[in-house]
Design a protein around this motif. Structure first.
Motif, PDB file in Angstrom:
ATOM      1  N   ILE A 347       0.854  -1.186   0.000  1.00 29.63           N
ATOM      2  CA  ILE A 347       0.000   0.000   0.000  1.00 29.63           C
ATOM      3  C   ILE A 347       0.892   1.238   0.000  1.00 29.63           C
ATOM      4  O   ILE A 347       1.764   1.397   0.860  1.00 29.63           O
ATOM      5  CB  ILE A 347      -0.939  -0.002   1.209  1.00 29.63           C
ATOM      6  N   CYS A 348       0.675   2.118  -0.956  1.00 27.89           N
ATOM      7  CA  CYS A 348       1.465   3.347  -1.073  1.00 27.89           C
ATOM      8  C   CYS A 348       0.758   4.567  -0.503  1.00 27.89           C
ATOM      9  O   CYS A 348       1.392   5.599  -0.296  1.00 27.89           O
ATOM     10  CB  CYS A 348       1.821   3.610  -2.534  1.00 27.89           C
ATOM     11  N   GLY A 349      -0.531   4.480  -0.270  1.00 27.84           N
ATOM     12  CA  GLY A 349      -1.283   5.613   0.248  1.00 27.84           C
ATOM     13  C   GLY A 349      -2.764   5.403   0.025  1.00 27.84           C
ATOM     14  O   GLY A 349      -3.237   4.282  -0.217  1.00 27.84           O
ATOM     15  N   MET A 350      -3.506   6.498   0.108  1.00 29.18           N
ATOM     16  CA  MET A 350      -4.959   6.446  -0.061  1.00 29.18           C
ATOM     17  C   MET A 350      -5.395   7.667  -0.856  1.00 29.18           C
ATOM     18  O   MET A 350      -4.896   8.774  -0.640  1.00 29.18           O
ATOM     19  CB  MET A 350      -5.656   6.398   1.295  1.00 29.18           C
ATOM     20  N   PHE A 351      -6.321   7.440  -1.774  1.00 28.50           N
ATOM     21  CA  PHE A 351      -6.855   8.510  -2.606  1.00 28.50           C
ATOM     22  C   PHE A 351      -8.377   8.468  -2.540  1.00 28.50           C
ATOM     23  O   PHE A 351      -9.002   7.525  -3.054  1.00 28.50           O
ATOM     24  CB  PHE A 351      -6.371   8.351  -4.055  1.00 28.50           C
ATOM     25  N   LYS A 352      -8.965   9.449  -1.875  1.00 33.38           N
ATOM     26  CA  LYS A 352     -10.424   9.569  -1.732  1.00 33.38           C
ATOM     27  C   LYS A 352     -11.041   8.281  -1.204  1.00 33.38           C
ATOM     28  O   LYS A 352     -12.023   7.764  -1.747  1.00 33.38           O
ATOM     29  CB  LYS A 352     -11.055   9.955  -3.073  1.00 33.38           C
ATOM     30  N   GLY A 353     -10.433   7.750  -0.147  1.00 33.30           N
ATOM     31  CA  GLY A 353     -10.959   6.559   0.499  1.00 33.30           C
ATOM     32  C   GLY A 353     -10.601   5.248  -0.161  1.00 33.30           C
ATOM     33  O   GLY A 353     -11.026   4.195   0.328  1.00 33.30           O
ATOM     34  N   GLU A 354      -9.822   5.262  -1.228  1.00 29.05           N
ATOM     35  CA  GLU A 354      -9.430   4.044  -1.940  1.00 29.05           C
ATOM     36  C   GLU A 354      -7.928   3.847  -1.805  1.00 29.05           C
ATOM     37  O   GLU A 354      -7.150   4.797  -1.948  1.00 29.05           O
ATOM     38  CB  GLU A 354      -9.818   4.130  -3.417  1.00 29.05           C
ATOM     39  N   LEU A 355      -7.536   2.614  -1.526  1.00 28.43           N
ATOM     40  CA  LEU A 355      -6.122   2.307  -1.339  1.00 28.43           C
ATOM     41  C   LEU A 355      -5.370   2.393  -2.667  1.00 28.43           C
ATOM     42  O   LEU A 355      -5.896   2.005  -3.719  1.00 28.43           O
ATOM     43  CB  LEU A 355      -5.948   0.913  -0.736  1.00 28.43           C
TER      44      LEU A 355
END
Length: 568
Positions: A347-355
């Protein structure tokens, strides 16, 4: 072009757009010697330089002057420049369409030392230097050296620890920029870099990640990604092979005699950009075995540094930017046949609630029969556990029916496809329990497969065929040969040689799918016999066609003569 006047009557040329080699990019050594003598403080009172006109110094000459001075001090310094690939779109002004006369004219003017011409490839080219320095201050480094001397670490670990503290600092003498690699792309070039190369001691190094603020954009300029964001392995390999070929040609490996051990480099403290830095002094003896190993460790450490620069690229700020991003991927934007690795994904991060995951964790999922074309086979224990199920596409139907009607057998003999053993296998396959079709294609990931190759076929074995009684050329077994000659099947049948039609692929023209059947497949030991027989048959066929043509001509003349006599 702007002109800026410095002290001592020196005029420096400045480009309007802030980049370029300037006029006459090929600077001879005599020109550098003349500039150094002119700029030397020892010649301030020399009458030869006091009454002459002001000298013009281009940005490229300033870079070469800095390299000459620093290398005369024994510092580790290398020449750095950026390269821009040619445009893929063919236009009127494309370099490939330049006439031969224009190329020879440009070459002649350059050789004659003319300053009236600037190479088209150097209009967007920038050059600067890099000096190898220590990251840590001298006081902190001395304490580390004392601790390292007390420890009983190996020589290789000490080399890695030493080279991990080194760093190449970029210096642009024309713009007086020191230690700002992001400034090259953001403020000077004002566009994304494609290729940045550094040259030192007959060695070329690709240092593009150090100056690329967005590696994903650089890959697109290099055409290193496809339309789905996947990196082209061929693109990376050809560039890597090119760099290795150039380095090998510039500095070929040679056997050197054993010499006493000498350290490859030493450290010298100096002041750069009002900061106390330590540059690396290089010895002239670079053929020692220890220096070669030290250079290898240094290259590995720099490769790790450049790789970390690539991985530290920030996440995109819009969902559309994730669509074909070569570094990051969103599960909701993956194509139908792309899946994430179930265990090794990061996992590199989260974008608008999506991994957000790494693009390298995305793998292609294919049906079991498609993996055979990739040289892999689905494991037996994984066939009941597909990684994904997708709706099967409807087969195309035609009113004329299939264009190829498979025969029950080809050739004659006990070892062909019409043998009793083959019929028994068909009966056994038809007697298996019926499994209801759910209308879904079962897809499997690469981690669910093993390397596979078609099994070899012995001369006495039957030719393995598919359900349509033909052999696919993409899955041709070792021991079989594809022969594509006119009417070769007729010759094989007359000689009682076992054969099977060869499937080359499919033709998807219109609304129908037509298999492309070309030639036959036979055993390797029958190839030479069959080719000789086909040659004899072809020569006999030519003679028979010639005899038939002669008989047809005589028959027509006979009919004409009989018609004339009958009429009379």
């Amino acid at each position: 072009r702007k002109r800026r006047r410095l002290g001592k009557g020196v005029v420096v040329d400045e480009e309007e757009e802030g980049f370029g080699f300037g006029e006459g990019s090929a600077v001879p050594p005599s020109r550098l010697v003349e500039l150094l003598e002119y700029l030397s403080p020892r010649n301030d009172d020399d009458p030869r330089y006091g009454d002459r006109d002001p000298m013009r110094i281009t940005p490229h000459e300033k870079t070469l002057l800095l390299i000459a001075v620093t290398r005369s001090l024994g510092w580790r310094v290398r020449y750095v420049t950026n390269l821009s690939p040619m445009e893929r779109e063919l236009t009127v002004n494309h370099p490939l369409l330049a006439s031969t006369n224009d190329i020879w004219t440009m070459t002649a003017k350059t050789r004659n030392g003319s300053n009236d011409i600037v190479s088209a490839g150097n209009q967007n080219t920038l050059a600067w230097v890099e000096i190898l320095c220590h990251k840590t201050p001298p006081s902190t480094r001395s304490s580390h050296r004392k601790k390292a001397s007390k420890s009983s670490s190996s020589s290789q670990q000490q080399q890695q620890r030493h080279h991990s503290q080194l760093q190449w600092i970029p210096i642009d003498p024309h713009r007086q920029s020191i230690g700002n690699p992001q400034l090259i792309e953001r403020s000077i070039l004002k566009k994304t870099v494609s290729y940045v190369l550094a040259v030192e001691s007959n060695r070329v190094t690709d240092v593009t990640p150090r100056y690329a603020n967005a590696w994903s954009k650089t890959l697109r300029l290099r055409h290193g990604t496809d339309g789905k964001g996947n990196s082209h392995i061929s693109n990376g390999s050809w560039w890597r092979d090119t760099i290795e070929t150039v380095n090998t040609s510039l500095h070929p490996p040679r056997k050197s005699k054993k010499r006493p051990r000498k350290s490859a480099s030493t450290a010298i403290t100096t002041t750069i950009n009002n900061k106390q830095q330590t540059v690396i002094h290089l010895h002239s003896d670079d053929s020692d075995e220890d220096s070669n190993s030290s250079l290898h460790v240094e290259q590995e450490e720099e490769r790790k540094e450049l790789h970390s620069n690539i991985q530290n690229e920030p996440l995109p700020t819009s969902k559309k930017a994730f669509q074909n991003h070569p570094l990051y991927a969103l599960p909701s934007l993956l194509p139908q046949n792309h899946v994430l690795h179930p265990t090794d994904k990061k996992i590199c991060g989260m974008f608008k609630g999506e991994l957000v995951y790494r693009r390298q964790d995305v793998s292609v999922a294919l049906p079991a029969n498609k993996w055979l074309y990739e040289g892999r086979r689905v494991k037996d224990d994984q066939k009941q556990h597909p990684v994904k199920k997708v709706k099967r596409r409807k087969k195309r139907k035609t009113a004329q029916g299939p264009s190829f009607q498979a025969l029950k057998s080809y050739g004659v003999g006990e070892g062909n496809d019409g043998s009793d053993a083959f019929r028994q296998r068909q009966i056994d396959a038809g007697s298996t329990a019926f499994k209801p079709d759910d209308g879904m294609d079962h897809l499997y990931g690469r981690w669910q497969t093993d390397p596979w190759s078609p099994p070899p076929v012995a001369p006495t074995d039957a030719i393995p065929v598919n359900e349509y009684n033909n052999v696919e050329k993409a899955l041709l077994n070792p021991g079989l040969t594809h022969i594509y000659l006119h009417n070769i099947a007729k010759v094989a049948k007359k000689l009682s040689i076992p054969y099977a039609p060869c499937l080359l692929g499919f033709d998807y023209g219109g609304a129908s799918t037509t298999p492309t059947i070309r030639g036959i497949v036979v055993h390797d030991h029958n190839e030479e016999l069959l080719r000789e027989a086909h040659q004899e048959w072809a020569s006999g066929e030519v003679e028979r066609e010639h005899g038939a043509r002669i008989r047809s001509v005589y028959g027509r003349w006979k009919r004409l003569i009989l018609g004339v006599l009958t009429r009379e």
